[in-house]
Design a protein around this motif. Structure first.
Motif, PDB file in Angstrom:
ATOM      1  N   ARG A   1      -9.203  38.975  21.022  1.00  0.00           N
ATOM      2  CA  ARG A   1      -7.958  39.738  21.145  1.00  0.00           C
ATOM      3  C   ARG A   1      -6.952  39.019  22.046  1.00  0.00           C
ATOM      4  O   ARG A   1      -6.013  39.618  22.536  1.00  0.00           O
ATOM      5  CB  ARG A   1      -8.234  41.141  21.668  1.00  0.00           C
ATOM      6  CG  ARG A   1      -8.683  42.032  20.508  1.00  0.00           C
ATOM      7  CD  ARG A   1      -9.933  42.791  20.835  1.00  0.00           C
ATOM      8  NE  ARG A   1     -10.430  43.586  19.733  1.00  0.00           N
ATOM      9  CZ  ARG A   1     -11.475  43.245  19.011  1.00  0.00           C
ATOM     10  NH1 ARG A   1     -12.096  42.123  19.192  1.00  0.00           N
ATOM     11  NH2 ARG A   1     -11.915  44.047  18.057  1.00  0.00           N
TER      12      ARG A   1
ATOM     13  N   PHE B   1     -15.136  50.864  21.350  1.00  0.00           N
ATOM     14  CA  PHE B   1     -15.758  49.739  22.051  1.00  0.00           C
ATOM     15  C   PHE B   1     -15.639  49.935  23.560  1.00  0.00           C
ATOM     16  O   PHE B   1     -16.636  49.823  24.285  1.00  0.00           O
ATOM     17  CB  PHE B   1     -15.097  48.416  21.637  1.00  0.00           C
ATOM     18  CG  PHE B   1     -15.649  47.221  22.354  1.00  0.00           C
ATOM     19  CD1 PHE B   1     -16.720  46.515  21.829  1.00  0.00           C
ATOM     20  CD2 PHE B   1     -15.100  46.798  23.561  1.00  0.00           C
ATOM     21  CE1 PHE B   1     -17.238  45.407  22.496  1.00  0.00           C
ATOM     22  CE2 PHE B   1     -15.615  45.707  24.236  1.00  0.00           C
ATOM     23  CZ  PHE B   1     -16.693  45.009  23.695  1.00  0.00           C
ATOM     24  N   ASN B   2     -14.443  50.242  24.029  1.00  0.00           N
ATOM     25  CA  ASN B   2     -14.219  50.385  25.472  1.00  0.00           C
ATOM     26  C   ASN B   2     -14.982  51.562  26.067  1.00  0.00           C
ATOM     27  O   ASN B   2     -15.512  51.464  27.171  1.00  0.00           O
ATOM     28  CB  ASN B   2     -12.721  50.490  25.763  1.00  0.00           C
ATOM     29  CG  ASN B   2     -12.024  49.159  25.561  1.00  0.00           C
ATOM     30  OD1 ASN B   2     -12.531  48.111  25.951  1.00  0.00           O
ATOM     31  ND2 ASN B   2     -10.873  49.191  24.913  1.00  0.00           N
TER      32      ASN B   2
ATOM     33  N   GLY C   1     -13.238  46.051  14.859  1.00  0.00           N
ATOM     34  CA  GLY C   1     -11.938  46.280  15.478  1.00  0.00           C
ATOM     35  C   GLY C   1     -11.742  47.704  15.971  1.00  0.00           C
ATOM     36  O   GLY C   1     -10.614  48.186  16.062  1.00  0.00           O
TER      37      GLY C   1
ATOM     38  N   ASP D   1     -11.534  49.242  18.828  1.00  0.00           N
ATOM     39  CA  ASP D   1     -11.364  48.936  20.247  1.00  0.00           C
ATOM     40  C   ASP D   1     -11.542  50.142  21.164  1.00  0.00           C
ATOM     41  O   ASP D   1     -12.156  50.017  22.234  1.00  0.00           O
ATOM     42  CB  ASP D   1      -9.988  48.301  20.484  1.00  0.00           C
ATOM     43  CG  ASP D   1      -9.866  46.932  19.822  1.00  0.00           C
ATOM     44  OD1 ASP D   1     -10.785  46.545  19.071  1.00  0.00           O
ATOM     45  OD2 ASP D   1      -8.857  46.254  20.069  1.00  0.00           O
ATOM     46  N   ASN D   2     -11.014  51.289  20.794  1.00  0.00           N
ATOM     47  CA  ASN D   2     -11.154  52.466  21.662  1.00  0.00           C
ATOM     48  C   ASN D   2     -12.617  52.847  21.845  1.00  0.00           C
ATOM     49  O   ASN D   2     -13.066  53.091  22.969  1.00  0.00           O
ATOM     50  CB  ASN D   2     -10.358  53.657  21.106  1.00  0.00           C
ATOM     51  CG  ASN D   2      -8.869  53.447  21.234  1.00  0.00           C
ATOM     52  OD1 ASN D   2      -8.401  52.686  22.089  1.00  0.00           O
ATOM     53  ND2 ASN D   2      -8.108  54.125  20.386  1.00  0.00           N
TER      54      ASN D   2
ATOM     55  N   PHE E   1     -15.183  39.817  22.778  1.00  0.00           N
ATOM     56  CA  PHE E   1     -14.208  40.857  22.433  1.00  0.00           C
ATOM     57  C   PHE E   1     -12.816  40.471  22.951  1.00  0.00           C
ATOM     58  O   PHE E   1     -11.832  40.528  22.219  1.00  0.00           O
ATOM     59  CB  PHE E   1     -14.657  42.198  23.042  1.00  0.00           C
ATOM     60  CG  PHE E   1     -13.667  43.311  22.894  1.00  0.00           C
ATOM     61  CD1 PHE E   1     -13.586  44.041  21.721  1.00  0.00           C
ATOM     62  CD2 PHE E   1     -12.813  43.662  23.943  1.00  0.00           C
ATOM     63  CE1 PHE E   1     -12.680  45.093  21.586  1.00  0.00           C
ATOM     64  CE2 PHE E   1     -11.919  44.694  23.815  1.00  0.00           C
ATOM     65  CZ  PHE E   1     -11.851  45.418  22.634  1.00  0.00           C
ATOM     66  N   ASN E   2     -12.748  40.080  24.211  1.00  0.00           N
ATOM     67  CA  ASN E   2     -11.460  39.735  24.824  1.00  0.00           C
ATOM     68  C   ASN E   2     -10.874  38.442  24.270  1.00  0.00           C
ATOM     69  O   ASN E   2      -9.664  38.330  24.075  1.00  0.00           O
ATOM     70  CB  ASN E   2     -11.590  39.686  26.344  1.00  0.00           C
ATOM     71  CG  ASN E   2     -11.730  41.077  26.929  1.00  0.00           C
ATOM     72  OD1 ASN E   2     -10.890  41.939  26.711  1.00  0.00           O
ATOM     73  ND2 ASN E   2     -12.814  41.304  27.648  1.00  0.00           N
TER      74      ASN E   2
ATOM     75  N   LYS F   1     -17.051  45.957  17.956  1.00  0.00           N
ATOM     76  CA  LYS F   1     -16.197  44.783  18.191  1.00  0.00           C
ATOM     77  C   LYS F   1     -15.809  44.140  16.871  1.00  0.00           C
ATOM     78  O   LYS F   1     -14.634  43.867  16.626  1.00  0.00           O
ATOM     79  CB  LYS F   1     -16.946  43.768  19.076  1.00  0.00           C
ATOM     80  CG  LYS F   1     -16.200  42.467  19.301  1.00  0.00           C
ATOM     81  CD  LYS F   1     -17.098  41.439  19.961  1.00  0.00           C
ATOM     82  CE  LYS F   1     -18.070  40.944  18.929  1.00  0.00           C
ATOM     83  NZ  LYS F   1     -18.939  39.873  19.312  1.00  0.00           N
TER      84      LYS F   1
END
Length: 159
Positions: free
Chosen positions: A157, A119-120, A114, A116-117, A153-154, A111
């Protein structure tokens, strides 16, 4: 006999754990001081009791620094370094027993960086892992931690 917190840690370790600690101490990632390694190698010979009268700071200093006058400050620093490494090993050892905790740390780092991929992907994996967990106390504790990381995280962003 050497009386230190590091010796207390050594006494609490099994042979296998002592070997793992040795690997950690010898790893350049954790330690680059060769005298710390030498001190550990000599000290571990007194396993498991570490109660030999030869295990004294002065004796250890003579082995590490032959021909030099005893310096208590140097020995305290070396022993302090060993204590720090011993504590580092205990943290490492416990974290290996708690893989979800390690995964949450990784998620936090992904997180922050950055990524993100990744992280998800890890978020989904950890969620599935928690759903299969039987220990309800830890399950809900980790779910709570996971939700905090996910919300942060959200928010970061703007989601």
């Amino acid at each position: 006999m050497l009386n230190s917190k590091f010796i207390d840690i050594l006494r609490s370790l099994s042979k296998a754990e002592l070997k793992q600690l040795r690997d950690l101490i010898r790893s350049p990632l954790y330690n680059s001081n060769k005298n710390v390694i030498k001190l550990f190698e000599f000290t571990r010979k007194f396993s498991p009791g570490f109660d030999n009268p030869a295990l004294k700071k002065e004796s250890l200093f003579k082995i590490l620094y032959p021909g030099k006058k005893y310096n208590d400050t140097v020995m305290r620093i070396l022993i302090s370094d060993l204590l720090r490494l011993g504590e580092e090993y205990l943290i490492y050892s416990k974290s290996k027993q708690m893989p979800v905790g390690e995964s949450l740390i990784l998620l936090e780092e992904l997180k922050e960086r950055g990524l993100d991929n990744l992280f998800n992907i890890h978020l989904r994996d950890i969620s599935k892992q928690l759903d299969r967990m039987n220990d309800l106390r830890n399950k809900y504790f980790y779910k709570f931690e996971l939700e905090i990381i996910n919300v942060d995280f959200n928010v970061r962003r703007d989601r």
